[in-house]
Design a protein around this motif. Sequence first.
Motif, PDB file in Angstrom:
ATOM      1  N   PHE A 187       0.850  -1.184   0.000  1.00  0.00           N
ATOM      2  CA  PHE A 187       0.000   0.000   0.000  1.00  0.00           C
ATOM      3  C   PHE A 187       0.889   1.238   0.000  1.00  0.00           C
ATOM      4  CE2 PHE A 187      -3.168  -3.010   1.609  1.00  0.00           C
ATOM      5  CZ  PHE A 187      -4.268  -2.636   0.848  1.00  0.00           C
ATOM      6  N   ARG A 188       0.471   2.244  -0.776  1.00  0.00           N
ATOM      7  CA  ARG A 188       1.255   3.472  -0.908  1.00  0.00           C
ATOM      8  C   ARG A 188       0.335   4.683  -0.782  1.00  0.00           C
ATOM      9  NH1 ARG A 188       6.105   1.553  -3.250  1.00  0.00           N
ATOM     10  NH2 ARG A 188       5.816  -0.596  -3.964  1.00  0.00           N
ATOM     11  N   LEU A 189       0.858   5.717  -0.143  1.00  0.00           N
ATOM     12  CA  LEU A 189       0.141   6.977  -0.016  1.00  0.00           C
ATOM     13  C   LEU A 189       0.812   7.978  -0.951  1.00  0.00           C
ATOM     14  CD1 LEU A 189      -2.063   8.605   1.421  1.00  0.00           C
ATOM     15  CD2 LEU A 189      -0.379   9.209   3.164  1.00  0.00           C
ATOM     16  N   LEU A 190       0.113   8.336  -2.045  1.00  0.00           N
ATOM     17  CA  LEU A 190       0.646   9.271  -3.034  1.00  0.00           C
ATOM     18  C   LEU A 190       0.395  10.687  -2.544  1.00  0.00           C
ATOM     19  CD1 LEU A 190      -0.610   7.571  -6.330  1.00  0.00           C
ATOM     20  CD2 LEU A 190       1.484   7.130  -5.034  1.00  0.00           C
ATOM     21  N   VAL A 191       1.472  11.413  -2.331  1.00  0.00           N
ATOM     22  CA  VAL A 191       1.392  12.732  -1.708  1.00  0.00           C
ATOM     23  C   VAL A 191       1.933  13.790  -2.661  1.00  0.00           C
ATOM     24  CG1 VAL A 191       2.095  14.118   0.267  1.00  0.00           C
ATOM     25  CG2 VAL A 191       1.685  11.675   0.554  1.00  0.00           C
ATOM     26  N   ASP A 192       1.204  14.899  -2.783  1.00  0.00           N
ATOM     27  CA  ASP A 192       1.645  16.004  -3.631  1.00  0.00           C
ATOM     28  C   ASP A 192       2.354  17.095  -2.840  1.00  0.00           C
ATOM     29  OD1 ASP A 192       0.789  15.009  -6.076  1.00  0.00           O
ATOM     30  OD2 ASP A 192      -1.242  15.697  -5.762  1.00  0.00           O
ATOM     31  N   ASN A 193       1.833  17.417  -1.660  1.00  0.00           N
ATOM     32  CA  ASN A 193       2.407  18.531  -0.903  1.00  0.00           C
ATOM     33  C   ASN A 193       3.599  18.103  -0.054  1.00  0.00           C
ATOM     34  OD1 ASN A 193       1.104  17.017   1.034  1.00  0.00           O
ATOM     35  ND2 ASN A 193       0.227  18.772   2.099  1.00  0.00           N
ATOM     36  N   ALA A 194       4.035  16.864  -0.255  1.00  0.00           N
ATOM     37  CA  ALA A 194       5.225  16.338   0.419  1.00  0.00           C
ATOM     38  C   ALA A 194       5.131  16.521   1.931  1.00  0.00           C
ATOM     39  CB  ALA A 194       6.476  16.974  -0.150  1.00  0.00           C
ATOM     40  N   LEU A 195       6.153  17.091   2.547  1.00  0.00           N
ATOM     41  CA  LEU A 195       6.183  17.181   4.002  1.00  0.00           C
ATOM     42  C   LEU A 195       5.752  18.551   4.515  1.00  0.00           C
ATOM     43  CD1 LEU A 195       9.572  15.364   4.622  1.00  0.00           C
ATOM     44  CD2 LEU A 195       7.294  14.390   4.472  1.00  0.00           C
ATOM     45  N   ALA A 196       5.204  19.375   3.624  1.00  0.00           N
ATOM     46  CA  ALA A 196       4.867  20.739   4.019  1.00  0.00           C
ATOM     47  C   ALA A 196       3.857  20.773   5.164  1.00  0.00           C
ATOM     48  CB  ALA A 196       4.329  21.509   2.816  1.00  0.00           C
ATOM     49  N   GLN A 197       2.880  19.837   5.143  1.00  0.00           N
ATOM     50  CA  GLN A 197       1.837  19.819   6.168  1.00  0.00           C
ATOM     51  C   GLN A 197       2.086  18.763   7.237  1.00  0.00           C
ATOM     52  OE1 GLN A 197      -0.407  22.226   5.992  1.00  0.00           O
ATOM     53  NE2 GLN A 197       0.491  22.909   4.054  1.00  0.00           N
ATOM     54  N   ALA A 198       3.189  18.064   7.147  1.00  0.00           N
ATOM     55  CA  ALA A 198       3.434  16.943   8.056  1.00  0.00           C
ATOM     56  C   ALA A 198       3.805  17.428   9.455  1.00  0.00           C
ATOM     57  CB  ALA A 198       4.544  16.055   7.510  1.00  0.00           C
ATOM     58  N   GLN A 199       3.402  16.652  10.435  1.00  0.00           N
ATOM     59  CA  GLN A 199       3.767  16.905  11.827  1.00  0.00           C
ATOM     60  C   GLN A 199       4.464  15.659  12.359  1.00  0.00           C
ATOM     61  OE1 GLN A 199       0.172  17.956  13.874  1.00  0.00           O
ATOM     62  NE2 GLN A 199      -0.264  19.699  12.535  1.00  0.00           N
ATOM     63  N   PHE A 200       5.642  15.853  12.921  1.00  0.00           N
ATOM     64  CA  PHE A 200       6.429  14.743  13.450  1.00  0.00           C
ATOM     65  C   PHE A 200       6.574  14.914  14.956  1.00  0.00           C
ATOM     66  CE2 PHE A 200       7.477  14.847   9.026  1.00  0.00           C
ATOM     67  CZ  PHE A 200       7.742  13.541   8.679  1.00  0.00           C
ATOM     68  N   GLN A 201       6.094  13.918  15.667  1.00  0.00           N
ATOM     69  CA  GLN A 201       6.231  13.917  17.122  1.00  0.00           C
ATOM     70  C   GLN A 201       7.394  13.000  17.476  1.00  0.00           C
ATOM     71  OE1 GLN A 201       2.684  12.801  19.213  1.00  0.00           O
ATOM     72  NE2 GLN A 201       3.735  12.528  21.176  1.00  0.00           N
ATOM     73  N   HIS A 202       8.483  13.584  17.972  1.00  0.00           N
ATOM     74  CA  HIS A 202       9.684  12.804  18.253  1.00  0.00           C
ATOM     75  C   HIS A 202       9.465  11.901  19.461  1.00  0.00           C
ATOM     76  CE1 HIS A 202      11.531  15.239  15.275  1.00  0.00           C
ATOM     77  NE2 HIS A 202      11.584  16.322  16.003  1.00  0.00           N
ATOM     78  N   GLY A 203       9.740  10.607  19.273  1.00  0.00           N
ATOM     79  CA  GLY A 203       9.645   9.667  20.383  1.00  0.00           C
ATOM     80  C   GLY A 203      10.845   9.753  21.303  1.00  0.00           C
ATOM     81  N   SER A 204      11.987  10.144  20.764  1.00  0.00           N
ATOM     82  CA  SER A 204      13.199  10.295  21.569  1.00  0.00           C
ATOM     83  C   SER A 204      14.065  11.370  20.938  1.00  0.00           C
ATOM     84  CB  SER A 204      13.973   8.970  21.656  1.00  0.00           C
ATOM     85  OG  SER A 204      14.325   8.514  20.362  1.00  0.00           O
ATOM     86  N   ASP A 205      14.728  12.139  21.760  1.00  0.00           N
ATOM     87  CA  ASP A 205      15.560  13.216  21.262  1.00  0.00           C
ATOM     88  C   ASP A 205      16.908  12.657  20.812  1.00  0.00           C
ATOM     89  OD1 ASP A 205      16.343  15.687  20.554  1.00  0.00           O
ATOM     90  OD2 ASP A 205      16.132  16.600  22.545  1.00  0.00           O
ATOM     91  N   ARG A 206      17.657  13.487  20.103  1.00  0.00           N
ATOM     92  CA  ARG A 206      18.987  13.078  19.684  1.00  0.00           C
ATOM     93  C   ARG A 206      19.882  12.874  20.910  1.00  0.00           C
ATOM     94  NH1 ARG A 206      20.392  16.993  14.523  1.00  0.00           N
ATOM     95  NH2 ARG A 206      19.644  15.588  12.911  1.00  0.00           N
ATOM     96  N   GLN A 207      20.763  11.901  20.818  1.00  0.00           N
ATOM     97  CA  GLN A 207      21.695  11.623  21.897  1.00  0.00           C
ATOM     98  C   GLN A 207      23.056  12.207  21.568  1.00  0.00           C
ATOM     99  OE1 GLN A 207      21.692   7.370  22.371  1.00  0.00           O
ATOM    100  NE2 GLN A 207      19.687   7.320  23.344  1.00  0.00           N
TER     101      GLN A 207
END
Length: 472
Positions: free
Chosen positions: A281-301
């Motif tokens: 299954f694939r999600l075809l996206v036009d606006n790419a990551l412009a509207q994406a929200q990423f909730q970090h599960g862990s910060d950089r170490q």
Amino acid sequence: MLGSLLRGAIIMILTMTSVLADDLLHLHKPILCVGENSSISQLQGQGKRSPFVNKRSQRSYRSDKVFTVQGVVTKLKLGRNAGFFMQQTTATTLSLASTGIFVSTGEIAHIKPDSRVCVTGFVEEYYGMTRLQVTADITILDTAADNVVDRAVDRAVRVQPTNIMVATADANFSETLERYEGMKVRLVNITDMRVTKPLYYDRRWQNYNMILSHQQINIHPNTMAFPGSIHADQHALKNKQRRLYLQLTAGRSLTSDLDYMRVNDRVSGIVGVITFSYGEFRLLVDNALAQAQFQHGSDRQSLAPRTREHLRIASFNLLNYFNRAAGGSNNPLRQNRGATTLSALRKQETQLRDTIVALDADFIGLMEMENNGFGQYSAIRRLLDLVNQAIQDPSKHYAMIKPLKSDLHQGRYLGTGAITVAGFYRPTQLKLVNTRVIQLPIQRSILGNAYHRPALTPTFIRVSDNNSQSER
């Protein structure tokens, strides 16, 4: 005379009122699709296959009759297997059935997104995806490009994305995605999609992808079970059942305000159309990551602090570091999979140099280095010089691992491919005892042969603070 003028004015007013009334009525009355005998949700059904595709029929992947449906165009697909996605806007009693479908046709020059169309064709299962194969001319019922009145109609029926929700009846997430096949959807927090492979470029199809997974990341089956075992196969199936490829169709809109992306980040806010191809299954996206929200599960170490008792060892994928653009030597295949211009090469190697310096490792294994020897015009020599020039302390300079000439292809190349593996080490910390090249076998199967690059296996003796040597 005056009476005649009044009668003419009254007739004109009545005529204009009648026309206006027809236009107003047009805004509210449904637009009929002549010959429509089904809805998209009925063609999709609630299972993996359309209920109208009879396995016992002569055409085992196509319906025995044609259907006529109407819907709103949500996305165009150009190139190979061209067509468009359409979606019904009327309510359906089949709550677990998709209301969207892909229409296979090469005649899409006159088709515009958000237009209402009428389509006639066979229903078929094309490598696991339900779609309509057009058998007659597509009728455009209304479009935003016609006039002001039609634009008002178009705004009223424009398809809004549906939030993906997992139903209690779904045995796994792939069944959930099946219910949204062909639809315009949105990933929301409750969908719980995790980054299982960050953004990467697919050279074969020339697009950018990201692999998401429902509720948890995909872990390689061989990590949890013996390769080829039943448990490994079961784990691979579970990975597949929760996986969703995010396919970015607009390369110019990849940028976003995201500071960084990590595996296991929860993703939401992305809108696209669900499709199925090559078993995924694939999600075809036009606006790419412009509207994406990423909730970090862990910060950089942060890197662990350096101590005299420990060595720091690292590995790094150079992502096709080729120095052909700077006059580098040829590799055995005479290919250039990397930068094609000098400016692009300098941008790439600046990032590589800075990363290697920041790692501050005593030994670093390198992958996807151009296999063009070890001489003055080789990629490994160029990168080594760039790294050492950026390190002010001479005691932290690197040397490269160079195999014996007898272990090299044609006395020059490590293997026969365009890229190879390599390694840098600090002579102040490690003394190179010997370098062995192990030729790995070809893995043969009914699916095709897998060729492996030769393994580079150096042996070191650690140089201690008092110049005594202890084998590591």
